[in-house]
Scaffold this motif. Structure first.
Motif, short mmCIF file in Angstrom:
data_model
loop_
_atom_site.label_atom_id
_atom_site.label_comp_id
_atom_site.label_asym_id
_atom_site.label_seq_id
_atom_site.Cartn_x
_atom_site.Cartn_y
_atom_site.Cartn_z
N SER A 1 0.85 -1.20 0.00
CA SER A 1 0.00 0.00 0.00
C SER A 1 0.88 1.24 0.00
O SER A 1 1.72 1.44 0.90
N ALA A 2 0.69 2.08 -0.98
CA ALA A 2 1.47 3.31 -1.07
C ALA A 2 1.21 4.21 0.14
O ALA A 2 2.14 4.80 0.71
N ARG A 3 -0.04 4.30 0.56
CA ARG A 3 -0.35 5.14 1.72
C ARG A 3 0.37 4.67 2.97
O ARG A 3 0.86 5.48 3.77
N LYS A 4 0.39 3.36 3.14
CA LYS A 4 1.06 2.79 4.32
C LYS A 4 2.55 3.10 4.27
O LYS A 4 3.16 3.47 5.29
N ILE A 5 3.13 2.95 3.10
CA ILE A 5 4.56 3.22 2.96
C ILE A 5 4.85 4.70 3.24
O ILE A 5 5.82 5.04 3.94
N VAL A 6 3.99 5.59 2.73
CA VAL A 6 4.18 7.02 2.98
C VAL A 6 4.12 7.32 4.47
O VAL A 6 4.95 8.06 5.01
N ALA A 7 3.15 6.71 5.16
CA ALA A 7 3.01 6.95 6.60
C ALA A 7 4.22 6.42 7.35
O ALA A 7 4.77 7.10 8.23
N LEU B 1 7.23 11.68 1.40
CA LEU B 1 6.98 11.58 -0.04
C LEU B 1 5.48 11.49 -0.26
O LEU B 1 4.71 11.42 0.70
N LEU B 2 5.06 11.55 -1.52
CA LEU B 2 3.64 11.63 -1.82
C LEU B 2 3.13 10.30 -2.35
O LEU B 2 3.74 9.70 -3.22
N PRO B 3 1.96 9.86 -1.84
CA PRO B 3 1.30 8.74 -2.49
C PRO B 3 0.75 9.21 -3.84
O PRO B 3 0.41 10.38 -4.00
N GLY B 4 0.70 8.33 -4.81
CA GLY B 4 0.21 8.72 -6.13
C GLY B 4 -1.27 9.04 -6.17
O GLY B 4 -1.76 9.65 -7.13
N THR B 5 -1.99 8.68 -5.12
CA THR B 5 -3.45 8.81 -5.12
C THR B 5 -3.95 10.20 -5.48
O THR B 5 -4.98 10.35 -6.14
N ALA B 6 -3.19 11.21 -5.05
CA ALA B 6 -3.67 12.58 -5.25
C ALA B 6 -3.74 12.97 -6.73
O ALA B 6 -4.39 13.96 -7.07
N PHE B 7 -3.11 12.21 -7.59
CA PHE B 7 -3.01 12.60 -8.99
C PHE B 7 -4.05 11.94 -9.89
O PHE B 7 -4.02 12.13 -11.11
N PHE B 8 -4.91 11.12 -9.29
CA PHE B 8 -5.94 10.44 -10.10
C PHE B 8 -7.27 11.11 -9.84
O PHE B 8 -7.71 11.19 -8.70
N PRO B 9 -7.93 11.60 -10.89
CA PRO B 9 -9.20 12.31 -10.68
C PRO B 9 -10.23 11.45 -9.94
O PRO B 9 -11.03 11.97 -9.18
N ARG B 10 -10.25 10.16 -10.19
CA ARG B 10 -11.16 9.31 -9.40
C ARG B 10 -10.59 7.88 -9.32
O ARG B 10 -9.69 7.55 -10.05
N ARG B 11 -11.13 7.09 -8.44
CA ARG B 11 -10.67 5.72 -8.21
C ARG B 11 -9.15 5.62 -8.16
O ARG B 11 -8.53 4.88 -8.93
N PRO B 12 -8.53 6.35 -7.23
CA PRO B 12 -7.07 6.32 -7.19
C PRO B 12 -6.53 4.97 -6.73
O PRO B 12 -6.95 4.47 -5.69
#
Lengths: 487, 487
Positions: free
Chosen positions: B426-432, B441-452
């Protein structure tokens, strides 16, 4: 082409065109420069020779030259004439003409560039002060102070809401005027126009209704229309909106937003009575509308008894207060603020962020010092005394030289008089005839969102000094009297 | 309260909150300052003492102090600690918390303010260079030159399209890169974000379709959504948009606008192949869509063979080229331009006019000299060599320290690497987890308009120097390997 012998008399100008002669001449010369037909260092003909060659007034040539200089196409050296500037080169000819005079904003801002010391043309059209009134050294000093103090931070990222110390300085400035304000409710914006645009984006959806005074500031209409909003006008009387009309329409249309200038309205100069202020706020409360108060020019209240803004009466956080620091005094600076009702702060912040992230940090930091060191207040005081004299001069000249059938309600202040013509006269015709005598002023038509009456003139004294005001109003009086109607 | 004895250990921070610890600490300290609990001149506790008192890393305290300083709440004197700044006073406590980290832009820009010489925290989140890389003296000199040369005109009205000499200087700059450009087709704007917003307003009506790459820059999504447009995402591959998907969707949706970054895309770093560039333009032509090309960072192409922008292939005036001068190098300056297809020039000019009248004239005049005197180009060259080293360092460290299952397509340049995680992580877990070890660092989720998807990381090296990059990637490698999945 041998430019030494360029035949300036071949320049074609269309008299009685919608575009002013000086704007046409500006356009023709600009084309010659950007097309490379007149290249770097080329000495333009002296003003009087070109004027007589083209059969136009010298003032028209001066105005065109000034505009060219302002926009970097030529440079003038005292005593030795005007040269094509170094920057021009092999750029192909421009396709885009400058906007016609019917576009008020363009016209107004362009005529703002006619210098006060223009010996030929009297500019009552522009409502912006001339650059010679701007206190350049003071601003240069605060800029240097900021750069020395903040170094790279001055160009670094800025909070979207604005540089905190500036927001705080603004809150103190407002508190000193009796307005409750906290730095956290201040949103810094890049000029008043952006404030209107941001509020439109934050509050309006496609098809929503917005109420405006009629007449009103056309830049606001453009921003609301761009948002897909429907404009409903409320007639403006000399003590504020027509209240029965407001009451009727607010019940029917349920506007989300009411755009109002309670003090020294643009273009009429009218100010709301206390009773009408309270009625406006009361109706907004009853029908759940937000009021956007554009405090256009209240620093220049010459009545001796300045009025507090609507915002000072706002007990249930219904008024957004918009104020520009740059509009009147440093138009190119692009700096203004919104004092927001707390529930709207975060929404407006998000819109500011996706509109342009933030306002220039360097500008904010410099203006923060400008305000804190009291330079702004001193600058306003200086400007105030200059315009106080012009205001009294203009009102006296209007009384002396215009026929009594031309009505001018004495404004509390500002930079303009709003003239109402008797039936049978055409404002457009008067504007055209005055222009042919080198007096520029605006027909009121541009300020009405629809069905503009051809009955009003806006006469501004932002640019012309006292002598020019007297001379210009005298000419205007002659023009009006020559219209053939019994006055 | 006797502030001499303020009990900093009473500050409450929530670990595992959405908001970074340093942002929380910033918020708490900011509240103490604006509420007057800590007043002017108050000496904040030394970093290490506060860190140990709160049980957090010193880097977190440094970051919070830097952010407070940046926003004017405190000032630091070398060797003598951090003091509450003079400007604070009796302002009541703030209601507005700073935005949570989930707001990418806020996060990104805030973390931009962590200094490169922060000894504790390694910032891979910000994609903006630190203020120490900005060439302040050069810019100060051109500012002074402009003020001495132009006097009050520097603050006077500016043409809405932009200061002509600057537009011309930009056209030369583009011509030198093989792009056909004329000053009359250049529109000056207040930063790239405003460019996107203005194009949205000029071209889109409520309900129109816009295509974007997926993932993409979230600020563009915000501007398009604000306009009431419907976003359709097209998958981004490492050589450009997925063309069959584009072809299918363009036939169905008939978008008015396609927003694309052909060179070194944000966030992926991918660049379009020549074949895909031609297909994109060809499809736009066939289905009558306009392309908005955001040239985000092409100055930092490290491949040795820089690619021309899409605009260079634009034969039928279908590409609007957007380029910021401030985004990467002087984010607080707010200056960018659009190179417009001639038929769209006047429409965009009108929108610019009702958006904010014009961009700061002083900024435009100063940047004009900056560009003409070649300082900009020298600045870019200096920045280029600094980032070239970081780029190679980052790619080598990724290869050395991250498990091979973490895929990084080598970008041609830019300030970021885009990491794709294997299934099960999980990218979020790694970021935390990385943040708990002081690596942001940033999770990629913020760059997807929907369903990240929770599968990507953006690792930027805009802020961290080479040693920090190695150290940080090593820590990131340990964090990833500790996630318990076979890698």
């Amino acid at each position: 082409m041998n430019e030494q012998f360029f035949d300036f008399v071949s320049i074609q100008l269309v008299k009685n065109s919608k575009a002013s002669l000086y704007v046409q001449l500006y356009d023709r010369l600009r084309e010659l420069i950007v097309s490379g037909k007149l290249s770097h260092g080329y000495l333009l003909p002296p003003v009087r020779r070109l004027a007589s060659g083209l059969g136009i007034n010298p003032g028209t040539v001066v105005s065109a030259y000034k505009l060219l200089e302002q926009n970097g196409y030529i440079c003038s050296r005292a005593g030795s004439g005007s040269y094509v500037a170094e920057i021009t080169g092999s750029i192909a000819a421009a396709d885009e003409p400058v906007a016609a005079d019917t576009d008020l904003d363009m016209f107004e801002t362009k005529s703002a560039m006619l210098l006060a010391n223009n010996k030929h043309c009297i500019d009552f059209a522009s409502a912006m002060p001339t650059p010679d009134l701007l206190s350049i050294d003071d601003f240069k000093n605060v800029l240097i102070e900021v750069l020395d103090r903040d170094k790279g931070f001055a160009f670094g990222y800025q909070e979207s809401q604005g540089f905190y110390p500036l927001r705080e300085a603004i809150s103190y400035y407002l508190q000193a005027q009796g307005i409750k304000a906290q730095a956290d409710n201040v949103q810094i914006i890049s000029g008043a126009q952006q404030g209107i645009d941001i509020i439109a984006k934050a509050l309006l959806n496609f098809g929503d209704y917005v109420f405006t005074e009629n007449p009103t500031y056309p830049g606001a209409i453009a921003a609301f229309r761009s948002r897909g909003a429907k404009i409903v006008e409320i007639g403006m009387e000399n003590d504020g909106m027509n209240i029965p009309e407001l009451e009727n329409k607010i019940r029917s249309f349920r506007p989300k937003l009411i755009y109002a200038m309670a003090n020294i309205q643009n273009p009429t100069g009218y100010s709301y009575s206390l009773a009408k202020r309270n009625r406006l706020i009361g109706l907004a409360r009853r029908y759940n509308a937000i009021i956007l108060e554009d405090d256009y020019i209240s620093e220049l209240d010459f009545s001796g008894v300045p009025l507090a803004p609507l915002k000072a009466l706002d007990r249930d956080q219904r008024v957004i207060y918009l104020k520009s620091f740059s509009k009147i005094f440093m138009p190119g600076l692009r700096l203004a603020f919104l004092l927001m009702p707390p529930p709207l702060v975060s929404k407006v912040l998000a819109v500011k962020h996706h509109s342009d992230i933030s306002t220039s940090g360097l500008t904010q930091r410099a203006f923060d010092l400008y305000l804190r060191q009291g330079i702004w207040q001193r600058h306003i005081a200086a400007i105030h005394s200059i315009y106080l004299e012009r205001y009294h001069t203009a009102l006296a000249a209007i009384q002396q030289f215009l026929p009594p059938a031309v009505v001018c309600h004495r404004p509390r202040g500002g930079l303009s008089c709003w003239l109402s013509l008797p039936a049978g006269l055409s404002a457009r015709k008067i504007v055209a005839d005055a222009e042919s005598r080198d007096v520029l002023l605006l027909p009121g038509t541009a300020f009405f969102p629809r069905r503009p009456p051809d009955q009003f003139l806006r006469l501004s004294f932002a640019v012309a000094g006292p002598e020019k005001i007297v001379e210009g109003v005298k000419i205007l009086g002659e023009v009006i009297k020559s219209q053939g109607t019994v006055l």
